[in-house]
Scaffold this active site. Structure first.
Site, mmCIF file in Angstrom:
data_model
loop_
_atom_site.group_PDB
_atom_site.id
_atom_site.type_symbol
_atom_site.label_atom_id
_atom_site.label_comp_id
_atom_site.label_asym_id
_atom_site.label_seq_id
_atom_site.Cartn_x
_atom_site.Cartn_y
_atom_site.Cartn_z
ATOM 1 N N ASP A 432 -1.949 17.414 11.083
ATOM 2 C CA ASP A 432 -1.232 17.835 12.291
ATOM 3 C C ASP A 432 -2.239 17.850 13.442
ATOM 4 O O ASP A 432 -3.450 17.779 13.213
ATOM 5 C CB ASP A 432 -0.631 19.221 12.048
ATOM 6 N N ASP A 868 4.615 21.950 9.208
ATOM 7 C CA ASP A 868 3.705 21.161 8.377
ATOM 8 C C ASP A 868 3.889 21.424 6.883
ATOM 9 O O ASP A 868 3.236 20.781 6.063
ATOM 10 C CB ASP A 868 2.248 21.461 8.748
#
Length: 1231
Positions: A432, A868
């Protein structure tokens, strides 16, 4: 009631009965299907609720209870194929056809099972104690017009309870009243999602008065709501009271604490009440039906690649064992013949030796040999590996100071020990961006208002872009009196201190600032002065926007559920300050689908305004006609902000007529009261009013890179790891962040697949969704084909530029289609870096799974937010960053770290060491068991394949669990080829793990060769030499004398061989190896001195003392290990000299480093260190075990000119050097 007690019964008050409940399967992240019926709850009326048989509030998180522990525990153990094999062998050893005593097989196997069961019981006992602490926590419950303290486990649905400040919520509660004004309370949800910012909850106005016990006793409401489910952020229900039906939302629900966090309860960290004296509420869901408990599931079980390959090795050993047994059985069937009269094979002989029934001889001999050769499969392998992994994670990873983040007091955390060695084989990292590569500390940096850009600063990325273009950047001069505050890094005299009034677009500026001050869900905390106030926000972005409004003169200082108070400066005239109150009529909240937030507010003069802020894509879709020039200019500004790596939001507003608003509000209230599909209906209603918007401007927020990210990524790239960034940001922002992180550079050939093309925009403007989908898919296919055609000319050339791929979420959606995903995968795997922007959480998981399953590469997912989680769980290894976006990622991860740069230590040091160590452990187990069992196999050829045992039963049983068990564990813990600093200095060494250099079938074959050779030496050297040797009385040595001599040599040789495979020898290696050999001699000394009538036949009595009384024993004990290990010595010497591993070359380069620096040099060096560097240096100087490189790392002339060339120095080549280089060239020559 615990899981260890008889069943999971429901705790309830007298008069209630135990209810049998259906089991429930929960999947994290997906709303569980609900039963059609709604739940009806009668508040403050236990008798009415009794008929519904609701669950009690007692919880149990244990895996077992008293009755299920043994059967479930054994089931878990026998899911392993190896344990089933040992069970079968133990059963066979109890048959009359077994040559060994069944006790000698059953005892070690039972010890292994007992160890595993004790471990399971200990872990479950801790869960049991945790459950008890939670269940017995006190809470105030309304009983007979007063508050009575009861235990949590005695709560029932419908009870009225009181929770005091800093107290935890014992169940899912409907908030009725609060000591704060307007029924408001503040909660901290750190235990739920890790976010320490306070959340606001507000009771319905109808229930504000039910605060005292006298008033609460009068409350007789009826709640109709959804069935229990695991959706943490939704709730649908209605409250019927006094002939009124009022809608309930998540704003009135308080969720219980996570049950597994015992220490959270003790230390007051969790879902707790803050800044409120106490609240009164009614219990809605209890026990295992609470939303948090229905989410308390384990992270998906993951097995490491090495463990799966170990299964294949075990199967290979099974095949070898079967072949050995088959050969022996066939030999027995052929050998058995009555011509050998001395064997006494008469007509009444048992079936196993009956020449008339050769097939039965074959079958029974197979069973006999199966028990005899059972030591080929190492019984203690799994226990040893689990022990090593547990200590590696708990003592080495968790306590590594190099991965400790002092600023947040956060150490690294290994949440599982199953994947330690997987960390040493990672080939792809999926990361991420926000909060993972960046700090997630947002600062208001620039803005665009009315078509004009404000803000004079320059970001790190802009400086990097300028440097790449060769442009010299001059630092902007900071204006006098510029404001500097955490979250606000803006400098432009045109807007500060009321100067915006002089701007041509001052009306737009005023709307812009008011939108920032009103359109949010921020909570003010503390003093109401601008200098001391603190803002609690759901995200750092939102806090930065409110701080910006404050610094622009629109100071938000107070809020109630229906009002927002703003102190406005310079609005009427310069220097004048006035307090304005805005009535908040409706809040249309942000979510990942809407990507925007709106509020409908009423000005003091009666003006109705809808303020909206959100992503540029969704705001531009809802803009009204006109203002095309402003919209176009602002879009250009957004692209400019994105290129600078800034996070952007668009602000817009709409004036509402009263009749239009009233009509819409009726629909909104109806949707809000709906018990079915409430969220969907609210979104549909929001669409009706969030249109015809007028664009005000855009904000640009800077999120700086974390410390050490570029250098970490560069190091990992050198290690052969490919890093992909999967982010929701715009393409320009993502590309520039990639440049700043060293993921992309100017030397790379970049392929960009974007949906922002003129052709796609033209089709999108026509609005036909089917046409749009078909056209974009075809365009993506065309771009992928073009990239694939162009790529080979780059990656076929070793000196050519590396490739980089950038693709946006819309194109990625079509590229992941089954018809195109192979093209995408092929292109991606040939790229050094991949950046996916504008991607959803689902797409992150899909991309990770594509590489994991399509390319069969080991993947690592790293992120810090809830979006995530799917990516983290889809990867082989999930890393959670304990950052500012909560703990959802950490809770779903396998390992947790505080900063991205700690990946360097986690992978290159701990991961690499764990991989090399466990490979050595597995290979050594394979070697020592094969060498030991083959001596018995060679003996079978001398016994007519009868199944006669060569070793005593206890020798065979204790070989793995006592005499060779401990040294290999210390190798798995302490073996170290190079230091941590050298592991990071030479990241290319990591590629050995990526290529699986130490667990290939070639390596297995080498160890197998040495095992066969050693077994031949053990058996034939000793058996041959014993025929010419006599004991003190002049007698020849018998079977048990020879086997004891052979076993002594086996124990000594295999333990010494372990030292030869070590890269570093510590005192623990010496103690364990010497101790194991000593334990053997102590055992045999006692064992031979004791005579018992149990299946002994005096076989072993006094054997060792007879042997030790002869010179034969000492000569053989010296010669056999030397003869066996001499070949190993020569092989390792040749391998290290002519075919060294990379780490062996590094060892030679730095073998004298420990003595190379004088104390005066170190003192001078320390004076130039930064505080952080000095701290790291002091840590490195702490006392530690000095490693001595072994494996024959002697000074060889063959290395002299080779190493000199590494430092650009010339040394005349020597004969050995020429030979070595010639061998290396021949090795590199293709066949």
């Amino acid at each position: 009631m615990s899981g260890w007690e008889a069943g999971n019964s429901q705790t309830s008050q007298p008069g209630s009965s135990v209810q049998k409940t259906l089991s429930r399967t929960v999947t994290l992240g997906r709303v569980q299907p609900q039963t059609p019926a709604l739940r009806t709850i009668f508040c403050n009326d236990r008798d009415a609720n009794f008929a519904h048989r609701y669950k009690g509030n007692s919880i149990s998180t244990t895996k077992y209870n008293i009755f299920t522990f043994l059967p479930k525990g054994l089931y878990e153990q026998f899911r392993r194929v190896a344990n089933l094999y040992f069970l079968m062998v133990s059963i066979l050893s109890a048959t009359p056809y077994s040559p060994v005593n069944p006790v000698t097989n059953m005892v070690p196997f039972s010890l292994v099972l007992l160890f595993s069961l004790i471990k399971e019981a200990f872990e479950d006992w801790q869960r049991f104690q945790n459950d008890n602490a939670i269940n017995n926590t006190p809470v105030d419950v309304l009983q007979a017009q007063g508050w009575e303290t009861l235990q949590w486990k005695k709560l029932q649905v419908g009870d009225i309870i009181r929770v005091k400040q800093d107290g935890f919520f014992p169940a899912d509660i409907l908030l009725l009243a609060s000591t704060n004004a307007d029924g408001v309370c503040y909660i901290e949800t750190a235990n739920l999602d890790g976010e320490t910012n306070l959340k606001i909850r507000k009771a319905l106005e109808k229930t504000w008065d039910y605060l005292t016990p006298e008033k609460a006793c009068e409350f007789k409401g009826e709640v109709q709501c959804e069935q229990p489910n695991n959706s943490l952020y939704t709730f649908t229900g209605n409250l019927a009271i006094d002939n009124q039906t009022l809608p309930l939302s998540p704003n009135q629900i308080l969720l219980r604490v996570f049950s597994e966090h015992l220490f959270s309860v003790i230390s007051n960290v969790g879902c707790s009440l803050k800044n409120t004296d106490f609240i009164v509420g009614s219990v809605i869901f209890t026990g295992h039906e609470t939303k948090v408990m229905m989410n308390s599931m384990n992270v998906p079980s993951k097995r490491s690649t090495l463990e799966r390959k170990l299964d294949r090795l075990i199967l290979a050993l099974f095949s070898t064992l079967f072949c050995m047994c088959l050969l022996g059985a066939m030999g027995s069937g052929i050998f058995i013949d009555r011509k050998y009269f001395y064997l006494g094979l008469g007509k009444n002989v048992e079936d196993q030796f009956n020449p008339d029934r050769r097939f039965m001889v074959f079958i029974l001999t197979m069973l006999t040999l199966l028990t005899l050769y059972s030591t080929l499969i190492p019984i203690s392998l799994y226990v040893s590996i689990e022990t090593i992994k547990f200590i590696q994670s708990s003592q080495f990873i968790n306590k590594d100071l190099n991965m400790y983040h002092a600023e947040t007091n956060t150490p690294a955390s290994a949440r599982t020990s199953n994947l330690n060695e997987e960390l040493g084989q990672v080939e792809y990292i999926f990361s991420d961006k926000t909060g993972t590569l960046t700090r997630n500390l947002m600062e208001f940096f620039k803005c665009s208002i009315g078509g004009e850009i404000y803000g004079t600063g320059m970001t790190e990325i802009e400086r990097g872009v300028a440097a790449r273009k060769g442009i010299k950047v001059q630092e902007a001069q900071t204006s006098t009196g510029a404001v500097r505050e955490k979250g606000f890094n803006f400098d432009d005299v045109r807007l500060m201190r009321g100067a915006w009034r002089n701007e041509p677009n001052h009306d737009a500026c005023k709307e812009f600032f008011r939108c920032l001050a009103i359109c949010h869900t921020v909570l003010p905390e503390g003093d109401t002065s601008p200098e001391k106030i603190k803002y609690q926000a759901a995200s750092p972005d939102e806090a930065a926007l409110v701080l910006a409004a404050k610094n622009f003169g629109f100071f938000f200082y107070r809020r109630t559920p229906t009002m927002i108070y703003v102190r406005e400066s310079h609005v009427e005239r310069m220097g004048k300050t006035q307090d304005a109150s805005y009535e908040i009529l409706n809040v249309l909240e942000f979510n990942s689908t809407r990507k925007r937030q709106s509020v409908v507010c009423r000005y003091p003069d009666g003006r109705l305004v809808l303020y909206c802020k959100g992503a540029d894509t969704v705001i531009y879709e809802r803009l009204g006609r006109g203002n095309d020039d402003l919209n176009k200019v602002t879009r250009d500004h957004l692209e400019q902000f994105g290129s600078a790596g800034l996070r952007t939001l668009c602000l817009a507003y709409r004036d509402l007529a009263s009749d239009l608003y009233e009509s819409w509000n009726e629909k909104f209230i109806k949707a809000k009261s709906s018990l079915r599909d409430r969220e969907k209906r609210l979104d549909e209603v929001a669409e009706l009013i969030e249109k015809e918007l007028i664009l005000i401007g855009a904000t640009a927020i800077e999120d700086k890179l974390q410390e050490g990210v570029p250098s970490c990524i560069q190091t990992l790239s050198k290690a052969g790891i490919k890093i992909w960034v999967l982010t929701g940001d715009k393409m320009e922002t993502a590309i520039n962040i990639a440049y700043a992180c060293n993921l992309l550079n100017n030397e790379m050939k970049k392929f960009i697949i974007s949906s922002e093309t003129d052709a796609i925009r033209e089709v999108e403007e026509r609005g036909d969704q089917v046409e749009i989908a078909l056209f974009i898919k075809e365009e993506v296919k065309k771009q992928l084909t073009q990239c694939l055609d162009e790529a080979p000319q780059y990656f076929c050339s070793p000196s050519g530029p590396k490739l980089g791929l950038v693709i946006d979420g819309k194109c990625l959606m079509y590229a992941l289609d089954p018809s195109l995903r192979i093209m995408l995968l092929t292109l991606s795997l040939n790229c050094a870096s991949v950046v996916c922007c504008r991607v959803s959480p689902l797409q992150k998981a899909q991309v990770t799974s594509l590489v994991k399953k399509g390319a069969h590469k080991i993947t690592l997912g790293i992120g810090d937010g809830a979006n995530d989680v799917s990516m983290i769980q889809a990867a082989h290894i999930g890393i959670g960053i304990s950052g500012l976006e909560g703990m959802q990622a950490v809770m779903a991860s396998d390992f947790a770290i505080a900063q991205f740069r700690f990946l360097e230590d986690l992978l290159l040091v701990h991961g690499r060491w764990a991989y090399i160590r466990l490979c050595k452990v597995v290979m050594y187990f394979f070697y020592k068991n094969l060498a030991f069992t083959l001596t018995q196999f060679w003996f079978t050829f001398n016994t007519g394949f009868s199944g006669q045992r060569f070793y005593d039963d206890w020798f065979q049983s204790l070989y793995n669990v006592i005499f060779t068990a401990l040294p290999v564990v210390f190798v798995g813990l302490f073996d170290k080829d190079i230091s941590p600093s050298l592991s990071k200095k030479y990241p290319e060494l990591y590629k050995e793990g990526v290529k699986n250099m130490f667990f290939k079938w070639r390596v297995v074959a080498v160890w197998a060769f040495f095992a066969v050779y050693h077994s031949l030496v053990f058996f034939y050297f000793i058996s041959a030499s014993s025929t010419t040797s006599l004991d003190r009385s002049g007698k020849m040595f018998g079977l048990w004398d020879v086997s004891t001599m052979a076993f002594t040599c086996v124990v000594v040789t295999t333990n010494l061989r372990l030292l030869m495979m070590c890269n570093s020898i510590t005192k623990w290696h010496c103690i364990s190896v010497g101790g194991s050999i000593l334990v053997w001699f102590l055992f045999i000394s006692l064992y031979s001195a004791i005579m018992t009538p149990l299946d002994r036949n005096d076989n072993m009595y006094w054997v060792i003392y007879i042997l030790m009384g002869t010179s034969y024993f000492y000569v053989t004990l010296l010669l056999v290990p030397v003869a066996a290990l001499l070949v190993d010595f020569l092989y390792l010497s040749v391998q290290r000299w002519f075919f060294p591993y990379d780490y062996q070359v590094v060892q030679e380069i730095h073998k004298d480093d420990i003595h190379s620096t004088g104390s005066s040099d170190l003192l001078e060096l320390k004076q130039h260190l930064t505080p952080d560097e000095a701290r790291s240096y002091e840590i490195s100087q702490l006392p530690k075990e000095v490693s001595r490189h072994t494996g024959f790392a002697f000074d060889s002339p063959g290395y002299e000119s080779f190493f000199a060339s590494q430092f650009s120095k010339y040394v005349p080549p020597k004969a050995w050097d020429v030979a070595r280089r010639a061998s290396m060239r021949s090795k590199a020559t293709p066949n």
